[in-house]
Design an enzyme around this catalytic site. Structure first.
Site, PDB file in Angstrom:
ATOM      1  N   ILE A   1       0.810  -1.228   0.000  1.00  0.00           N
ATOM      2  CA  ILE A   1       0.000   0.000   0.000  1.00  0.00           C
ATOM      3  C   ILE A   1       0.837   1.269   0.000  1.00  0.00           C
ATOM      4  CG2 ILE A   1      -1.962  -1.081   1.151  1.00  0.00           C
ATOM      5  CD1 ILE A   1      -0.997   0.525   3.705  1.00  0.00           C
ATOM      6  N   TYR A   2       2.161   1.162   0.094  1.00  0.00           N
ATOM      7  CA  TYR A   2       3.002   2.343   0.182  1.00  0.00           C
ATOM      8  C   TYR A   2       3.092   3.058  -1.169  1.00  0.00           C
ATOM      9  CZ  TYR A   2       4.747   0.679   4.733  1.00  0.00           C
ATOM     10  OH  TYR A   2       4.871   0.260   6.030  1.00  0.00           O
ATOM     11  N   GLY A   3       3.076   4.389  -1.094  1.00  0.00           N
ATOM     12  CA  GLY A   3       3.174   5.208  -2.291  1.00  0.00           C
ATOM     13  C   GLY A   3       1.914   6.022  -2.491  1.00  0.00           C
TER      14      GLY A   3
ATOM     15  N   SER B   1       5.631   2.172  -4.145  1.00  0.00           N
ATOM     16  CA  SER B   1       6.908   1.966  -3.461  1.00  0.00           C
ATOM     17  C   SER B   1       7.540   0.639  -3.872  1.00  0.00           C
ATOM     18  CB  SER B   1       6.697   1.989  -1.940  1.00  0.00           C
ATOM     19  OG  SER B   1       7.889   1.651  -1.264  1.00  0.00           O
TER      20      SER B   1
END
Length: 333
Positions: free
Chosen positions: A52-54, A60
């Protein structure tokens, strides 16, 4: 950079882990690649991301994958599953359907055939734990994951998962990733003792309490314009409303005093405290810029004296509470 065995595994990881939550959001790809390259050049081999990063889910992971394409065998990569990554009704949680899709998506974005450490990102109260753990065990047997890990669980949830895995002969969690800092020490009550007892590695997130311990915040003064804490929602763990307490500013005062006496930054002192805690394998250090990374890596040069360590422990001490004090005072030695 020194290396530690992660829990009871035979894998050695660098004593600091590079966090990539800002990649593809505050940090553009060119800068992210420079950060990763510098971290590896300094001996780091442990990189943490999540699906879920970004700015968009997976951004990410994609940057990490492109950055490590020719260096994959030299790096230990950790990523996570559990939070929502799309509009599908099965696009979140720890069901067999979601995990099976999520692992394929992460492998594709990371441009790798396997993931070293795969975390469940948080507890899923809707999915039977047996379903989650059996699915993860199957993926390990497929060779797509090397080790299983967990993050953001209560002690009873983590122990229940370990017990189920033991009962069925499934691969068990080898590492736990909790929030931990001078501001947030709750894991000392049960989670840290549990991890030590069960032989789990501990890789901590937010060792600077969302930047609060960086030294740029002061009681009675307005937030800096570029403040991360000022941008998050009121209900967020790192919001100003949660951080700006009398006790937290007392902690910050002690950190700042030690930093001034040592000629170090507040961030380096706060990171050194986490790094030196018994049972901690590696704090995760996030960096939006090369300058931040260099400062954070220098925490390894910050040697706290016993008096300084005691002062930090005392000002940040959490209430022991029941039944911990009762057991300590009245149980047999």
């Amino acid at each position: 950079m020194e290396y530690k065995y992660l829990g009871n595994t035979g894998v050695k990881v660098s004593e600091l882990c590079l966090g990539t939550m800002a990649f593809g959001r505050e940090t553009d790809e060119l800068t992210a690649k420079k950060i990763i390259s510098y971290f590896l050049d300094k001996g780091g081999n442990f990189i943490d991301t999540a699906d879920i990063y970004g700015a968009t889910p997976g951004a990410s992971e994609e940057i990490v994958g492109r950055s490590l394409k020719t260096k994959r065998s030299k790096v230990i990569i950790a990523t996570k599953v559990g939070f929502g990554t799309g509009p599908s009704p099965n696009g979140e949680g720890l069901s067999r359907v979601h995990i099976m899709q999520a692992i394929e998506d992460s492998l594709r974005r990371l441009q790798t055939d396997y993931i070293d450490f795969y975390y469940i990102h948080c507890w899923d109260g809707k999915t039977p734990l047996e379903e989650t753990l059996s699915t993860l065990n199957d993926i390990v047997r497929m060779g797509k994951i090397r080790y299983l890990c967990a993050s953001n669980l209560a002690a009873w949830q983590l122990m229940k998962a370990l017990g189920i895995s033991e009962r069925y002969g499934w691969r068990r969690f080898v590492c736990f990733q909790p929030q931990y800092s001078l501001i947030v020490r709750d894991i000392e009550r049960e989670l840290l003792p549990l991890c030590r007892e069960e032989g789990l590695g501990v890789v901590t997130w937010s060792p600077l309490a969302g930047g609060f311990l960086s030294g740029k915040y002061h009681s009675g003064k307005s937030l800096p314009e570029d403040s991360r804490i000022g941008r998050v929602k009121r209900e967020d763990t790192d919001s100003w409303e949660r951080r700006a307490t009398e006790k937290n500013f007392r902690i910050l005062d002690v950190v700042r005093k030690i930093a001034e006496e040592q000629g170090k930054s507040s961030a380096q002192v706060a990171l050194a405290w986490v790094h030196l805690q018994p049972g901690i394998t590696a704090p995760i250090i996030g960096a939006r810029t090369i300058e931040q990374l260099k400062e954070n890596l220098s925490c390894l040069e910050c040697k706290l004296t016993s008096e300084e360590f005691k002062a930090l422990n005392e000002v940040s001490q959490i209430e022991e509470g029941y039944p911990y004090r009762f057991i300590r005072e009245l149980s047999r030695k």
